[in-house]
Motif scaffolding. Structure first.
Motif, PDB file in Angstrom:
ATOM      1  N   UNK A 106       0.832  -1.218   0.000  1.00 35.94           N
ATOM      2  CA  UNK A 106       0.000   0.000   0.000  1.00 35.94           C
ATOM      3  C   UNK A 106       0.855   1.252   0.000  1.00 35.94           C
ATOM      4  N   UNK A 107       1.957   1.210   0.753  1.00 39.21           N
ATOM      5  CA  UNK A 107       2.857   2.346   0.842  1.00 39.21           C
ATOM      6  C   UNK A 107       3.474   2.616  -0.535  1.00 39.21           C
ATOM      7  N   UNK A 108       3.894   1.552  -1.194  1.00 42.00           N
ATOM      8  CA  UNK A 108       4.482   1.677  -2.518  1.00 42.00           C
ATOM      9  C   UNK A 108       3.453   2.242  -3.502  1.00 42.00           C
ATOM     10  N   UNK A 109       2.239   1.731  -3.388  1.00 45.60           N
ATOM     11  CA  UNK A 109       1.155   2.167  -4.250  1.00 45.60           C
ATOM     12  C   UNK A 109       0.896   3.663  -4.083  1.00 45.60           C
ATOM     13  N   UNK A 110       0.927   4.127  -2.840  1.00 45.08           N
ATOM     14  CA  UNK A 110       0.738   5.551  -2.546  1.00 45.08           C
ATOM     15  C   UNK A 110       1.866   6.362  -3.175  1.00 45.08           C
ATOM     16  N   UNK A 111       3.096   5.869  -2.998  1.00 45.86           N
ATOM     17  CA  UNK A 111       4.234   6.620  -3.530  1.00 45.86           C
ATOM     18  C   UNK A 111       4.226   6.676  -5.049  1.00 45.86           C
ATOM     19  N   UNK A 112       3.780   5.593  -5.676  1.00 48.03           N
ATOM     20  CA  UNK A 112       3.666   5.587  -7.143  1.00 48.03           C
ATOM     21  C   UNK A 112       2.642   6.615  -7.612  1.00 48.03           C
ATOM     22  N   UNK A 113       1.508   6.658  -6.902  1.00 47.84           N
ATOM     23  CA  UNK A 113       0.446   7.603  -7.282  1.00 47.84           C
ATOM     24  C   UNK A 113       0.943   9.042  -7.113  1.00 47.84           C
ATOM     25  N   UNK A 114       1.669   9.278  -6.022  1.00 47.05           N
ATOM     26  CA  UNK A 114       2.193  10.610  -5.742  1.00 47.05           C
ATOM     27  C   UNK A 114       3.184  11.043  -6.837  1.00 47.05           C
ATOM     28  N   UNK A 115       4.047  10.115  -7.215  1.00 48.21           N
ATOM     29  CA  UNK A 115       5.038  10.404  -8.243  1.00 48.21           C
ATOM     30  C   UNK A 115       4.331  10.764  -9.557  1.00 48.21           C
ATOM     31  N   UNK A 116       3.290  10.011  -9.850  1.00 49.27           N
ATOM     32  CA  UNK A 116       2.531  10.236 -11.078  1.00 49.27           C
ATOM     33  C   UNK A 116       1.888  11.636 -11.093  1.00 49.27           C
ATOM     34  N   UNK A 117       1.224  12.016  -9.982  1.00 53.20           N
ATOM     35  CA  UNK A 117       0.565  13.336 -10.005  1.00 53.20           C
ATOM     36  C   UNK A 117       1.596  14.474  -9.992  1.00 53.20           C
ATOM     37  N   UNK A 118       2.752  14.246  -9.383  1.00 54.90           N
ATOM     38  CA  UNK A 118       3.796  15.271  -9.425  1.00 54.90           C
ATOM     39  C   UNK A 118       4.351  15.428 -10.837  1.00 54.90           C
ATOM     40  N   UNK A 119       4.287  14.342 -11.619  1.00 56.35           N
ATOM     41  CA  UNK A 119       4.714  14.456 -13.018  1.00 56.35           C
ATOM     42  C   UNK A 119       3.729  15.304 -13.814  1.00 56.35           C
ATOM     43  N   UNK A 120       2.458  15.107 -13.559  1.00 59.97           N
ATOM     44  CA  UNK A 120       1.455  15.927 -14.249  1.00 59.97           C
ATOM     45  C   UNK A 120       1.517  17.380 -13.792  1.00 59.97           C
ATOM     46  N   UNK A 121       1.716  17.568 -12.491  1.00 61.38           N
ATOM     47  CA  UNK A 121       1.683  18.910 -11.903  1.00 61.38           C
ATOM     48  C   UNK A 121       2.964  19.174 -11.109  1.00 61.38           C
ATOM     49  N   UNK A 122       4.073  19.467 -11.799  1.00 61.96           N
ATOM     50  CA  UNK A 122       5.358  19.664 -11.104  1.00 61.96           C
ATOM     51  C   UNK A 122       5.286  20.758 -10.035  1.00 61.96           C
TER      52      UNK A 122
END
Ligand code: ADP
Ligand code: MG
Length: 247
Positions: A118-134
């Motif tokens: 779950x922690x990894x999943x959260x971090x992946x999602x966070x990385x993804x949205x930071x890519x869309x919205x630096x």
């Protein structure tokens, strides 16, 4: 992916939707246009379980959802990004994103393995949205209420994406924003749709911009669908533009 059939919904004696039927194909961007008070927000609220339809049906991925709770509907993979952002303005950017991720899981964590996953999943999602919205990565510790209007809208969308939805309901992302900022946000919405295959139901008063990124469009008029066509056809038609789109 999403199908509304003859949906009627009301607030007490005030009927907001008089039998709305519309379809959102998987992978598409569909725009719902219409003037203030036409029933756009009510349509999204009916879909996400915040406004119970009086009659008609709503199916999401083949399953009837019009009698489910908003919590159950979220857990099926739908995210509603409401009108006016509704951020926790006294919390930071990152805290708001964390809250968005809470809708992703229900039930207990039963093992260390599951916790890590779950922690990894959260971090992946966070990385993804930071890519869309630096800009959100740069401002992750800033209090949300102190962001500009455009950045707050970006955060609202990013928070909605943290739950990893397959369908996003977006209510007037352009509200109160300058045209250039709106255009930037719409381009990101288009990218999210293309690269992640997230299906998008976009409600907008700004018909011109919405039809630039949408595949299909519906025009709502006092709780009824007045028009439905491809964005291309809606934009081409002079009469449609003059009578319904106001440009
Ligand atoms: N909470 C509410 N209570 C009573 N009437 C409402 C409420 N919200 C919306 N309405 C009414 O329902 C109709 C549709 O509103 P809404 O869905 O918000 O339109 P839009 O999003 O297109 O501006 C309007 O007539 C509005 O006044
Ligand atoms: Mg509205």
């Amino acid at each position: 992916m999403l199908q509304l059939r003859e949906v009627v919904a009301a607030y007490g004696p005030i009927v907001a939707l008089h039998g709305v039927s519309l379809e959102v194909p998987k992978g598409s961007i569909v725009a719902v246009l219409g003037a203030n008070g036409a029933g756009k927000t009510s349509t999204l609220r009916a879909i996400s379980g915040l406004l119970r339809p009086r009659s008609g049906s709503i199916e999401f991925e083949g399953q009837r959802i019009d009698r489910l709770s908003a919590e159950q509907i979220v857990s099926l993979g739908m995210s509603h990004i409401p009108e006016g952002r509704q951020l926790f303005s006294e919390l930071t950017v990152l805290e708001n994103l964390r809250l968005g991720a809470y809708s992703r899981f229900t039930g207990l964590v039963r093992s260390i393995g599951e916790y890590r996953w779950r922690k990894q999943d959260f971090e992946d999602a966070l990385k993804q949205v930071y890519e869309y919205f630096p800009i959100l990565a740069e401002r992750k510790n800033q209090i949300a209420g102190t962001l500009s209007g455009g950045e707050q809208q970006m955060l609202a969308i990013a928070r909605g994406l943290m739950g990893n939805p397959r369908l996003c309901l977006l209510d007037e992302p352009s509200m109160g924003l300058a045209p250039m900022v709106t255009r930037e946000i719409f381009q990101i919405i288009k990218t999210i749709n293309r690269t992640q295959g997230v299906t998008i139901l976009l409600v907008e008063q700004n018909a011109n911009l919405a039809l630039e990124i949408a595949h299909y469009g519906y025009v709502l008029e006092t709780g009824r669908i007045a028009l439905a066509d491809t964005s291309e056809n809606l934009r081409k038609s002079e009469a449609v533009r003059r009578s319904y789109l106001g440009y």
